[in-house]
Each structure stands twice: as structure tokens, then as C-alpha cells.
Design a protein around this motif. Sequence first.
Motif, PDB file in Angstrom:
ATOM      1  N   GLN A 191       0.756  -1.227  -0.011  1.00  0.00           N
ATOM      2  CA  GLN A 191       0.057  -0.001  -0.115  1.00  0.00           C
ATOM      3  C   GLN A 191       1.015   1.224  -0.017  1.00  0.00           C
ATOM      4  N   TYR A 192       0.291   2.168  -1.013  1.00  0.00           N
ATOM      5  CA  TYR A 192       1.135   3.328  -0.842  1.00  0.00           C
ATOM      6  C   TYR A 192       0.801   4.435   0.152  1.00  0.00           C
ATOM      7  N   PRO A 193       1.574   5.428   0.535  1.00  0.00           N
ATOM      8  CA  PRO A 193       1.142   6.364   1.333  1.00  0.00           C
ATOM      9  C   PRO A 193       0.332   7.662   0.544  1.00  0.00           C
ATOM     10  N   ARG A 194      -0.457   8.331   1.287  1.00  0.00           N
ATOM     11  CA  ARG A 194      -1.301   9.427   0.521  1.00  0.00           C
ATOM     12  C   ARG A 194      -0.125  10.362   0.169  1.00  0.00           C
ATOM     13  N   ASN A 195       0.650  10.787   0.855  1.00  0.00           N
ATOM     14  CA  ASN A 195       1.860  11.863   0.887  1.00  0.00           C
ATOM     15  C   ASN A 195       3.111  11.339   1.102  1.00  0.00           C
ATOM     16  N   THR A 196       4.056  11.578   0.358  1.00  0.00           N
ATOM     17  CA  THR A 196       5.580  10.974   0.633  1.00  0.00           C
ATOM     18  C   THR A 196       6.574  11.700  -0.075  1.00  0.00           C
ATOM     19  N   ASP A 197       7.489  12.045   0.405  1.00  0.00           N
ATOM     20  CA  ASP A 197       8.597  12.657  -0.313  1.00  0.00           C
ATOM     21  C   ASP A 197       9.846  11.620  -0.707  1.00  0.00           C
ATOM     22  N   MET A 198       9.362  10.256  -0.618  1.00  0.00           N
ATOM     23  CA  MET A 198      10.332   9.047  -0.605  1.00  0.00           C
ATOM     24  C   MET A 198       9.852   8.239  -1.876  1.00  0.00           C
ATOM     25  N   SER A 199      10.517   7.742  -2.603  1.00  0.00           N
ATOM     26  CA  SER A 199      10.197   7.125  -3.752  1.00  0.00           C
ATOM     27  C   SER A 199      10.031   5.636  -3.055  1.00  0.00           C
ATOM     28  N   GLU A 200       9.406   4.576  -3.941  1.00  0.00           N
ATOM     29  CA  GLU A 200       9.118   3.344  -3.390  1.00  0.00           C
ATOM     30  C   GLU A 200      10.491   2.524  -3.485  1.00  0.00           C
ATOM     31  N   ASP A 201      11.384   2.955  -4.415  1.00  0.00           N
ATOM     32  CA  ASP A 201      12.733   2.186  -4.263  1.00  0.00           C
ATOM     33  C   ASP A 201      13.518   2.392  -3.167  1.00  0.00           C
ATOM     34  N   ASP A 202      13.285   3.871  -2.895  1.00  0.00           N
ATOM     35  CA  ASP A 202      14.145   4.160  -1.695  1.00  0.00           C
ATOM     36  C   ASP A 202      13.519   3.346  -0.452  1.00  0.00           C
ATOM     37  N   ALA A 203      12.166   3.584  -0.360  1.00  0.00           N
ATOM     38  CA  ALA A 203      11.651   3.003   0.981  1.00  0.00           C
ATOM     39  C   ALA A 203      11.966   1.325   0.959  1.00  0.00           C
ATOM     40  N   LEU A 204      11.778   0.802  -0.192  1.00  0.00           N
ATOM     41  CA  LEU A 204      12.247  -0.739  -0.257  1.00  0.00           C
ATOM     42  C   LEU A 204      13.688  -0.794   0.093  1.00  0.00           C
ATOM     43  N   ALA A 205      14.618   0.052  -0.222  1.00  0.00           N
ATOM     44  CA  ALA A 205      15.916  -0.250   0.036  1.00  0.00           C
ATOM     45  C   ALA A 205      16.015  -0.038   1.572  1.00  0.00           C
ATOM     46  N   ASP A 206      15.417   0.948   2.163  1.00  0.00           N
ATOM     47  CA  ASP A 206      15.322   1.203   3.811  1.00  0.00           C
ATOM     48  C   ASP A 206      14.957  -0.023   4.409  1.00  0.00           C
ATOM     49  N   GLU A 207      13.837  -0.517   3.907  1.00  0.00           N
ATOM     50  CA  GLU A 207      13.416  -1.675   4.648  1.00  0.00           C
ATOM     51  C   GLU A 207      14.273  -3.094   4.423  1.00  0.00           C
ATOM     52  N   ASN A 208      14.849  -3.193   3.280  1.00  0.00           N
ATOM     53  CA  ASN A 208      15.940  -4.384   3.028  1.00  0.00           C
ATOM     54  C   ASN A 208      16.943  -4.206   3.929  1.00  0.00           C
ATOM     55  N   ASP A 209      17.328  -3.255   4.368  1.00  0.00           N
ATOM     56  CA  ASP A 209      18.466  -2.775   5.077  1.00  0.00           C
ATOM     57  C   ASP A 209      17.985  -3.110   6.500  1.00  0.00           C
ATOM     58  N   PHE A 210      16.798  -3.057   6.838  1.00  0.00           N
ATOM     59  CA  PHE A 210      16.700  -3.084   8.410  1.00  0.00           C
ATOM     60  C   PHE A 210      15.472  -4.079   8.890  1.00  0.00           C
ATOM     61  N   GLY A 211      14.388  -4.006   8.267  1.00  0.00           N
ATOM     62  CA  GLY A 211      13.308  -5.170   8.677  1.00  0.00           C
ATOM     63  C   GLY A 211      12.786  -4.811  10.042  1.00  0.00           C
TER      64      GLY A 211
END
Length: 180
Positions: free
Chosen positions: A64-84
Motif C-alpha cells: 500500500q502506498y502512502p497518501r503523501n510522501t517525499d520518498m520513492s518506492e525504491d528508496d523505501a524498499l531499500a531502507d526496509e531491506n536494510d532494516f526489517g
Amino acid sequence: MKQKNNNTAMIAIICAAVVVAFSVAAIMFAKGNASDSDTPAKGGSLPDSYVGSWELPADSHVLQYPRNTDMSEDDALADENDFGVMITYGAYSTHRVGTINNPTYKMEKDCGTKEMDKQGMQSDGIMDEFADGASVTKIEVYNSDQSQLCDTVFIIDDEYLVYYGTGNYVFCAVKLDAVG
């Protein structure tokens, strides 16, 4: 006449004492029957299968995408892949929330998708990713003194963790198997 007033007063006192006793008994009975999901409990309220490290699978995508964000999906996925997500009895940790030391968990099994909707997750689209009739378990994470709700995650069919991650995107993580 005075004897009659004394008897009436004594009966009133006895009746009041009986009402108070029954009220106290009813409250104690109700507290004794409270379910595990009614009160947060340290550690033992979570099945061991939920405890550990949860990470995005290699083929992960945003649920699910947020209503407003200043972050791309790829950047968000990269952050989550690094952290969990880490769920233990001593700490709860996500990239978005940070680390909650000595958390308290409140779990509600088979809560249904309405609880996801209450959290702002669009269960219709999210649950399309899972089998029909999938079970949903809600886990609320509180700070150590239970005074503040810090996060809410959902476990689907006891094997997928759905949560708000970086940038308020909704992700699905899987539990890492212990190696060794």
C-alpha cells in the motif's frame, strides 16, 4: 416506635452491605475472565514463532502506498531491506519507529481485517496477496510501562508480517529461519 426505626435502619445497612459485596464479586469475576487481548502482557503473550527477525523477501513489493510522501518506492524498499522488523521480549525495532526497549505486546488472534482498516491499511487490496480466509492476528506494541502505543503490526496466517514501514508504505515481511 424507636425499636421499629432501629430494625429498619439495620435492614437497610445489611441490604447495602449485600449490594456492595455482590458488586465487588461481580467486578472480580469480570477481571478474572478478561481475555489475553484485553491487557498487555510482557513477553509470554507472544508465541515463539512470532519472536525474531522479520525481513522483506527478495521479490518484495509495496502492499500500500502512502497518501503523501517525499520518498520513492525504491528508496523505501531499500531502507526496509536494510532494516526489517525485530520482535523480541527485550526490544522491538523497525526503521520507522526505532527501538522500543522492554516492550509490552498486546495480541488479538483472528481479529479480522477490520482492525487493519482501523489502522489506515486498506485490507481489500492487502488481503488480495493472501489466500482466501487467511487468519489475521493484530499485535500492538507498547512501551515498557504500557503508557504509550508505539506500533501495530499484523501477522497473516502465522507466517507473514504486514506493517507500516519507511515513508508509511505498507510492507510484508517473512520470518528469517535460524541458521545453525
